[in-house]
Design a protein around this motif. Structure first.
Motif, short mmCIF file in Angstrom:
data_model
loop_
_atom_site.label_atom_id
_atom_site.label_comp_id
_atom_site.label_asym_id
_atom_site.label_seq_id
_atom_site.Cartn_x
_atom_site.Cartn_y
_atom_site.Cartn_z
N VAL A 275 -29.46 -10.04 21.65
CA VAL A 275 -30.91 -9.99 21.82
C VAL A 275 -31.46 -11.41 21.85
O VAL A 275 -30.87 -12.33 21.28
CB VAL A 275 -31.60 -9.16 20.71
N GLY A 276 -32.60 -11.57 22.50
CA GLY A 276 -33.23 -12.88 22.56
C GLY A 276 -33.85 -13.26 21.23
O GLY A 276 -34.03 -12.42 20.35
N ASN A 277 -34.17 -14.53 21.06
CA ASN A 277 -34.84 -14.95 19.83
C ASN A 277 -36.11 -15.75 20.08
O ASN A 277 -36.91 -15.93 19.18
CB ASN A 277 -33.87 -15.72 18.92
N GLY A 278 -36.30 -16.26 21.27
CA GLY A 278 -37.54 -16.98 21.58
C GLY A 278 -37.68 -18.32 20.90
O GLY A 278 -38.73 -18.95 21.00
N ASP B 160 -32.77 -3.51 25.34
CA ASP B 160 -32.86 -4.44 24.21
C ASP B 160 -32.45 -5.87 24.57
O ASP B 160 -32.72 -6.79 23.81
CB ASP B 160 -31.95 -3.97 23.08
N ILE C 249 -33.04 -7.67 27.55
CA ILE C 249 -33.67 -8.31 28.71
C ILE C 249 -33.89 -9.79 28.44
O ILE C 249 -33.39 -10.65 29.17
CB ILE C 249 -35.02 -7.63 29.07
N SER C 250 -34.63 -10.11 27.38
CA SER C 250 -34.92 -11.53 27.13
C SER C 250 -33.65 -12.27 26.73
O SER C 250 -33.45 -13.43 27.12
CB SER C 250 -36.01 -11.69 26.07
N GLY D 166 -39.86 -9.14 29.54
CA GLY D 166 -38.69 -9.72 28.90
C GLY D 166 -38.24 -11.00 29.60
O GLY D 166 -37.79 -11.95 28.96
N HIS E 9 -40.46 -13.85 28.53
CA HIS E 9 -40.15 -14.32 27.18
C HIS E 9 -38.81 -15.04 27.12
O HIS E 9 -38.67 -16.06 26.46
CB HIS E 9 -40.18 -13.15 26.20
N THR F 69 -43.54 -17.45 23.97
CA THR F 69 -42.38 -18.32 23.72
C THR F 69 -42.55 -19.71 24.33
O THR F 69 -41.73 -20.59 24.08
CB THR F 69 -41.08 -17.71 24.29
#
Lengths: 344, 344
Positions: free
Chosen positions: B130-133, B195, B197-198, B233, B236, B279
């Motif tokens: 998953v992304g965290n930004g 879940d 995408i980013s 997503g 971000h 972000t």
């Protein structure tokens, strides 16, 4: 549909966060839970009778629900052993873990031999289609949040029960694994392919003309950089007439991202309304739900009152203080409900 | 990476929309395309030498690219026949169809026997996170759009070429099947689980410190009710320093949704900037790209000028009129680039 009643699995779990799915079922489907199964090293209880697999089967349990989360979402040998014992005793098995029950040859073969079913609730449905956002009939409410895990599922279930208590037809529409086990159906929206997020929600909330409500479990947050795509598709697919925003007042940073602040309540509410308007131009916010379970009750009531003043919306902890204020707002102000409210 | 050079497949296609992937490769990787393969009933050409499979192999083609779209995205018997012939001739095979090459036993077995590879570019990568930004170093530009299929890929590629022509290090980051075949790598972002995408975009645009640019191919639109989750997503995950908005001035309704109007340019730009700020707090819009390929050139220039006046941003058709105005804006106003611009 997953055959009830259930035997709830706690296994060797030692913390409440790890048994949240079993806990959700015990809280919201108590009549369908015959008991809990736990090993001697599990210090937790859901307040249900402690039963062995054989006792559970004898009391009529039709499905063992592996309602636990473990690191990595894998099926360890202890879980496989217990699931196999349930199948041997004539029970189906359900789980929402990342690793699928059907991918364990021993369980797949045993289920086949016994004519029983394995339910992997994180499986996305087949034959999904993309959403279209075209207007559809029916009353729909969606819960949204400042963050993940702030009480959206509990709020949605509490609102569903509250509407039913007023004699209004209401259906909980599940989008996560615990919700799907509670409802017996739904779409695990975080597990569908990205193109089908809004389409998946349109699928589980089709047009309805019975004046009843679909109450849709939200996921993630528009302000969570990992999951905002899911939250956006959910808003568009839900086409909600009303939204309720959930928040955890003690949360220090966005879940899983130390240092990232939560959005302000007003900012979060405005953003959700703006995104929702693409498919539901008249969407209204009808309340705020705070998870105050770790606060002093007097402080919690005070915070609810102050938040209600600030945002001009009914604010409650749905578990501690009920949902009446929000339901009053929903049934009086939702534009398409107004004409029928007077007769209720 | 998919081994070049390529033999581009047109098969029995009869319309240009159906060969868009082959067309994209011919346009942006001309030096890597030895020729085109088409049957006698195909009236189309990409202007490349028409070659048989055997001739393609003899001229050094290492991969046959099935760069076509057909209804349903399936591998019909004619496609399988031609793909098998390519494998027999010693070529790898690549495709972006819904049905996977590796799921056709004949192709899978043949590839294995010959020691060749099958590339299904719609496969999401394994081990996604998953992304965290969290803020990361590097210059990144993302294309966004008022709708799907308004020229985001062509714009991104044209901007990449424009930067390179100025001696600036620039990499095209692909997010769709045609772009992935052109770039040789990327993430098919519409095919990843929701879940991720980013996180998928963060993965293909990691931190960079060489003062070069990642130019990221956008997908969908915040205003498309089917795909806005993907676009959110992407914004971000991309954490863009700059965005360029693409638009088709002749589009009558949102793609696939008769009756749904396109957003206004200003409204669309503002929404994209707002979402991106989660972000990338200092994100800037640096230009508008119009697809004017179906317009009279004088009218097209006039429309670009009027749009530039209205929005206060350089506006161009990147294919017809180039990207210089946007690149000037990008390199002068992007805050973190300002310090280095004077020396360029």
């Amino acid at each position: 549909m997953i055959p009830a009643p259930y035997l709830l699995y706690l296994g060797h779990s030692t913390d409440f966060a790890g048994i949240k799915t079993s806990r959700g079922l015990a809280a919201f489907r108590p009549d369908d839970c015959v008991g809990e199964f736990r090993h001697d090293d599990c210090p937790l209880t859901l307040g249900l009778p402690r039963l062995t697999i054989a006792e559970g089967a004898a009391r009529g349990a039709r499905t063992l629900v592996l309602g636990i989360a473990n690191s990595g979402g894998t099926l360890g040998s202890d879980l496989v052993e217990d699931a196999a014992a349930a199948l041997e005793a004539g029970m189906n098995v359900a789980a929402g873990l990342h690793q699928r029950l059907r991918d364990v040859p021993r369980l797949a073969e045993l289920a086949k031999a016994k004519g029983l079913q394995l339910f992997d609730v994180r499986d996305a449905p087949a034959n999904m289609v993309v959403g279209n956002g075209n207007p559809r009939a029916g009353h729909r409410l969606l819960t949204v949040g400042t963050d993940c895990s702030v009480g959206k599922m509990y709020t949605t279930l509490a609102l569903t029960e509250g509407l039913r208590a007023r004699g209004i037809v209401a259906d909980f529409r599940a989008t996560g694994q615990t919700g799907i086990l509670i409802a017996g159906s739904g779409v695990p929206i975080d597990a569908v392919v990205a193109d089908f997020i809004s389409g998946g929600i349109e699928m589980i909330t089709p047009a309805r003309s019975d004046d009843g409500w679909d109450l849709i479990e939200g996921q993630g947050s528009l302000f969570h950089p990992s999951f905002a795509g899911v939250s956006t598709g959910l808003l568009h697919g839900a086409q909600p007439e009303a939204i309720v925003m959930c928040h955890d007042p003690l949360r220090e940073h966005m879940r899983g991202i130390p240092g990232r602040k939560l959005p302000g309540l007003k900012e979060c509410l405005d953003a959700n309304l703006q995104v929702a308007r693409l498919t539901s131009p008249n969407v209204r916010a009808v309340g705020i739900c705070l998870n105050t379970s770790q606060m002093d009750p007097a402080e919690a009531r005070d915070l609810c009152a102050r938040t209600a003043d600030e945002l001009g919306l009914p604010t409650t902890d749905p578990i501690a203080f009920g949902t009446d204020a929000i339901l009053d707002e929903l049934l009086c102000t939702a534009p398409s409900a107004r004409s029928t409210t007077a007769s209720r």
